[in-house]
Design a protein around this motif. Structure first.
Motif, PDB file in Angstrom:
ATOM      1  N   PHE A 174      44.407  31.878  35.905  1.00 22.55           N
ATOM      2  CA  PHE A 174      43.443  32.566  36.768  1.00 22.55           C
ATOM      3  C   PHE A 174      44.157  33.583  37.657  1.00 22.55           C
ATOM      4  N   TYR A 175      45.311  33.187  38.199  1.00 24.35           N
ATOM      5  CA  TYR A 175      46.048  34.068  39.108  1.00 24.35           C
ATOM      6  C   TYR A 175      46.840  35.130  38.347  1.00 24.35           C
ATOM      7  N   GLU A 176      47.338  34.790  37.172  1.00 21.18           N
ATOM      8  CA  GLU A 176      48.163  35.724  36.405  1.00 21.18           C
ATOM      9  C   GLU A 176      47.335  36.787  35.688  1.00 21.18           C
ATOM     10  N   LYS A 177      46.074  36.468  35.378  1.00 20.63           N
ATOM     11  CA  LYS A 177      45.246  37.424  34.644  1.00 20.63           C
ATOM     12  C   LYS A 177      43.827  37.553  35.191  1.00 20.63           C
ATOM     13  N   LEU A 178      43.097  36.438  35.243  1.00 18.30           N
ATOM     14  CA  LEU A 178      41.646  36.527  35.401  1.00 18.30           C
ATOM     15  C   LEU A 178      41.207  37.134  36.726  1.00 18.30           C
ATOM     16  N   PHE A 179      41.870  36.777  37.834  1.00 20.27           N
ATOM     17  CA  PHE A 179      41.501  37.365  39.119  1.00 20.27           C
ATOM     18  C   PHE A 179      41.851  38.855  39.185  1.00 20.27           C
ATOM     19  N   LYS A 180      42.725  39.311  38.294  1.00 21.75           N
ATOM     20  CA  LYS A 180      43.138  40.718  38.289  1.00 21.75           C
ATOM     21  C   LYS A 180      42.228  41.597  37.431  1.00 21.75           C
ATOM     22  N   ILE A 181      41.416  40.966  36.596  1.00 22.73           N
ATOM     23  CA  ILE A 181      40.628  41.740  35.636  1.00 22.73           C
ATOM     24  C   ILE A 181      39.681  42.717  36.326  1.00 22.73           C
TER      25      ILE A 181
END
Length: 218
Positions: A174-181
């Motif tokens: 979630f922190y490495e990708k999803l919250f950044k999307i």
């Protein structure tokens, strides 16, 4: 020349056949959601609907997460598109879009995207977040054997493509990708939808961590 309804139906069936056995969350249900999101974004943003729909149906068919030999998958797809008489210019547009889709592909460089590519990319990434995104993340993590959560392993920063493909815990994803999307959205419609879906994920992860650490007796 616009694509015919028969050509689009054949494209859909080709994708259904290749993804019929998928257990990673990149199945036909995912494809159909991406197609519906792409239709909605195109309705608000414009763009060539035929190219958008064809690309949305085909966007996972040369992905190395799903197909161990993406070059062979690309060759097979080229042969199929020729068989159903998709014009060479349209094929070029489709491949230009689907070859630029991957989140990991853009960690090392960010190509300039056409409006159609922006729409398909936004649609695909929107299906990775929100309630569906939460479900797909845990589903894919189980598929790959990733641990659900390990508090002493911090989320990784500034990932390269190779780092990203090594995987991490599901919660770290979630922190490495999803919250950044939401910051990668290419259209205003995508931005609006991503904001809502990201808020849901934020609430979910906060509740997950609260329950993970639950100990009212301390």
């Amino acid at each position: 020349m616009p694509l015919t309804s028969e050509q689009l139906t054949k494209i859909k069936h080709y994708t259904e056949h290749l993804l019929a056995a998928d257990t990673s969350g990149h199945d036909m249900a995912h494809i159909n959601r991406v197609v519906n999101l792409a239709k909605y974004i195109q309705y608000r943003e414009g763009g060539d609907l035929d190219i958008i729909l064809a690309s949305a149906y085909l966007h996972d068919l040369i992905d190395d997460k799903i197909f161990p030999n993406p070059e062979l998958a690309k060759y097979d797809l080229q042969q199929f598109l020729m068989e159903i008489k998709i014009e060479s210019e349209q094929q070029e547009l489709i491949f230009r879009i689907i070859e630029q889709m991957s989140f990991s592909h853009q960690l090392d460089h960010a190509p300039k995207l056409s409006l159609e590519a922006k729409i398909v990319q936004d649609a695909d990434r929107l299906d990775a977040i929100g309630a569906i995104g939460v479900a797909r993340t845990f589903y894919y993590g189980g598929h790959k054997g990733h641990i659900m959560h390990q508090p002493d392993i911090a989320p990784r920063q500034n990932l390269t493509k190779d780092d990203y493909r090594k995987g991490s815990s599901v919660i770290n994803h979630f922190y490495e990708k999803l919250f950044k999307i939401k910051t990668t959205m290419q259209t205003q419609t995508g931005v609006e939808l991503a904001e809502e879906r990201t808020n849901f994920m934020d609430q979910f992860v906060n509740e997950f961590l609260r329950e993970w650490d639950f100990n009212e007796l301390e």
